[in-house]
Design an enzyme around this catalytic site. Structure first.
Site, PDB file in Angstrom:
ATOM      1  N   VAL A  74      11.795  15.254   5.785  1.00  0.00           N
ATOM      2  CA  VAL A  74      11.190  14.140   6.511  1.00  0.00           C
ATOM      3  C   VAL A  74      12.241  13.397   7.326  1.00  0.00           C
ATOM      4  CG1 VAL A  74       9.238  13.714   4.966  1.00  0.00           C
ATOM      5  CG2 VAL A  74      11.445  12.619   4.485  1.00  0.00           C
ATOM      6  N   GLY A  75      11.843  12.991   8.525  1.00  0.00           N
ATOM      7  CA  GLY A  75      12.660  12.106   9.344  1.00  0.00           C
ATOM      8  C   GLY A  75      12.105  10.692   9.273  1.00  0.00           C
ATOM      9  N   HIS A 114       0.840  -1.197   0.000  1.00  0.00           N
ATOM     10  CA  HIS A 114       0.000   0.000   0.000  1.00  0.00           C
ATOM     11  C   HIS A 114       0.878   1.251   0.000  1.00  0.00           C
ATOM     12  CE1 HIS A 114      -3.103   2.868   1.104  1.00  0.00           C
ATOM     13  NE2 HIS A 114      -4.008   1.923   0.974  1.00  0.00           N
ATOM     14  N   GLY A 138       4.670  22.423   9.132  1.00  0.00           N
ATOM     15  CA  GLY A 138       5.816  21.604   9.501  1.00  0.00           C
ATOM     16  C   GLY A 138       7.039  21.836   8.645  1.00  0.00           C
ATOM     17  N   PRO A 139       8.105  21.081   8.934  1.00  0.00           N
ATOM     18  CA  PRO A 139       9.418  21.311   8.332  1.00  0.00           C
ATOM     19  C   PRO A 139       9.492  20.811   6.886  1.00  0.00           C
ATOM     20  CG  PRO A 139       9.480  19.336   9.687  1.00  0.00           C
ATOM     21  CD  PRO A 139       8.115  19.929   9.878  1.00  0.00           C
ATOM     22  N   ALA A 190       9.767   9.378  10.853  1.00  0.00           N
ATOM     23  CA  ALA A 190       8.309   9.294  10.926  1.00  0.00           C
ATOM     24  C   ALA A 190       7.635   9.710   9.625  1.00  0.00           C
ATOM     25  CB  ALA A 190       7.782  10.166  12.067  1.00  0.00           C
ATOM     26  N   GLY A 191       8.436  10.185   8.673  1.00  0.00           N
ATOM     27  CA  GLY A 191       7.872  10.568   7.388  1.00  0.00           C
ATOM     28  C   GLY A 191       6.973  11.784   7.471  1.00  0.00           C
TER      29      GLY A 191
END
Lengths: 314, 314
Positions: free
Chosen positions: A177-178, A91, A173-174, A180-181
């Site tokens: 991506v870290g 998915h 937000g920034p 956590a995406g």
């Protein structure tokens, strides 16, 4: 734009159906569910997990404030426990908490859910340092209304291009991506997952009927449909998502399938619901089947009781 | 016999529909309703009052203990405020609190409601000094199953004959009536008040169809029906009480009326619900209309949420 209308909030009932990129590790799934269940006034009605999709879907319902809090806490837990860069599944996904749709129930207006999406989206961005894309009815960029468009290229594309491609700039937000995406947060109508079984082994019949009724090939509005084989080799299924039963009610969809099947000399065997349907959709079936002049969801005793118990509705 | 089964009680959902012999004095009706509403865990969903019947009906729902307490408190208030010897109205009645039926909702068993009727009946007798007759599914004397049999001769007959006629001996309480009269306490299936409007001014058609479908003249089980004129002179109505929609579902009743009307060259205009219908009856209409293999009440999202909020059901 984010102005909170207390009048509509206090008399509202909403659903949230967050999707998480974990469908195998039970301890992780349990921890995320427990986070959602830790909020008084929000209830987790259903949990569906699938190892092939490697994905878990929670159905949370209640009043707006608690449901928003439950969705946020689940997302916060998922950000701690899931590393999307390690995630594999069939998915498409962009984050540990992949998508957070808010859904109006009963007489609740879509506006309430758009406000919820904006508030929770801002909070996920600010407190979890995760890029957030507003989608569906909450989209600010019309190109982000459809979820497949938001998810195109998935997490991997965001990792390589988010910082450099202005089209990928998040709503909150920034610009990076870290582990956590990223997360898509939005608002939409209730979705009814609905299948109709046909008395034929011929998959082409199910596929042809799916084509005839789905919106993308000129059929009924707000209907997604595909033809499938089933575990029983003698029958096939038209498998659907009804994404707005006010626009295409279940009765209309069923009748259209019956007509299309009849034209092909095939009988409709039975209907099947996957998960739950909102009272509004069921009341509408009753209204049409028995020719009620009107039949509102709160003509159902249990719906009226729920409204009284939660202090919502009329 | 009155043994309380905690397992079934704690997971049960019930309705109580007490009838009071006051339909005009608003302060009295308000006080009785307020007494019912003073119990946490019981909710008054509806109040219907009628001056001609001089009668008020409350619909209370929730878990068994609180609903029983609410019914008792309302009966206690009615005993203080209503003198049946002064009551006039076209509806038969035996007491200030005339009848107290307990009704199972969802998957609750009838046994829970029979136990409730016995407990509340005993308490009304003991604490309010009122004779109590157990009726319906809670009847101990088979001659008291039907409410009209319990109410025959009304309050006036009890006043003159209760002390002397052994057939009138109450199940609980004193062998005499005071100003509060007597009360019938019982258990029954949910009742659906359901009307079908026919496109004809001819009352005889509605009457003939009512005769054809009602149980008392050999029609469908658990269906009471009469033909009526309406405010619109061009149409007539078949007005029904469906006293057990498991035995005669709404869909079956509607189809039978449509057939009977068709045979007489009359079209069915529309259906009308008076009050509310239980989720079970509505889910059943959906099941039949769209040929669902199964469609349980808790396939309705709001019903599932209600069960979770109250901690009842599966």
């Amino acid at each position: 734009m984010v102005s909170r209308s207390d009048a509509s909030w206090s008399s509202a009932l909403v659903e949230c159906v967050p999707n998480f990129s974990e469908g195998t590790r039970h301890d992780v799934m349990d921890a995320i569910q427990a986070a959602a269940e830790s909020v008084r006034g929000a209830w987790v009605l259903d949990r569906h997990a699938d190892a092939v999709h490697n994905r878990m879907v929670l159905t949370i319902a209640g009043t707006p404030g608690p449901v928003a809090e439950a969705a946020f806490r689940a997302a916060a837990r998922a950000a701690q426990l899931i590393d999307v860069s390690q995630h594999r599944g069939v998915h498409p996904r962009i984050g540990a908490t992949d998508v957070v749709p808010f859904v109006p129930l009963g007489t609740t207006s879509m506006r309430v859910c758009v406000e919820l999406a904006v508030r929770v989206g801002r909070r996920i961005a600010a407190e979890l340092d995760v890029p957030v894309y507003l989608y569906g009815e909450a989209a600010r960029d019309p190109k982000r209304r459809r979820l497949p468009d938001v998810r195109r290229g998935e997490y991997e594309r965001l990792r390589t291009h988010l910082a450099s491609d202005p089209a990928l700039a998040p709503d909150f937000g920034p610009p990076r991506v870290g582990a956590a995406g990223a997360t898509a947060v939005g608002a939409r109508r209730p979705l009814v997952a609905y299948n109709v079984t046909l008395a034929t082994p011929d998959l082409s019949v199910a596929r042809a009927i799916a084509r005839a009724i789905r919106e993308s090939s000129g059929g009924l509005p707000a209907v997604q449909a595909r033809g499938f084989r089933t575990a029983d080799p003698d029958v096939v299924q038209v498998s659907m998502n009804l994404v707005d039963t006010q626009r295409s009610p279940m009765t209309l969809v069923f009748e259209r399938i019956r007509e299309e099947a009849e034209r092909r000399g095939v009988a409709v065997l039975e209907s099947e619901l996957v998960g739950m349907a909102p009272a509004e959709a069921v009341a509408d079936v009753t209204r049409q089947a028995l020719k009620f002049g009107r039949f509102d969801p709160d003509a159902i005793l249990e719906t009226r009781l729920l409204e009284r118990v939660l202090g919502v509705g009329t």
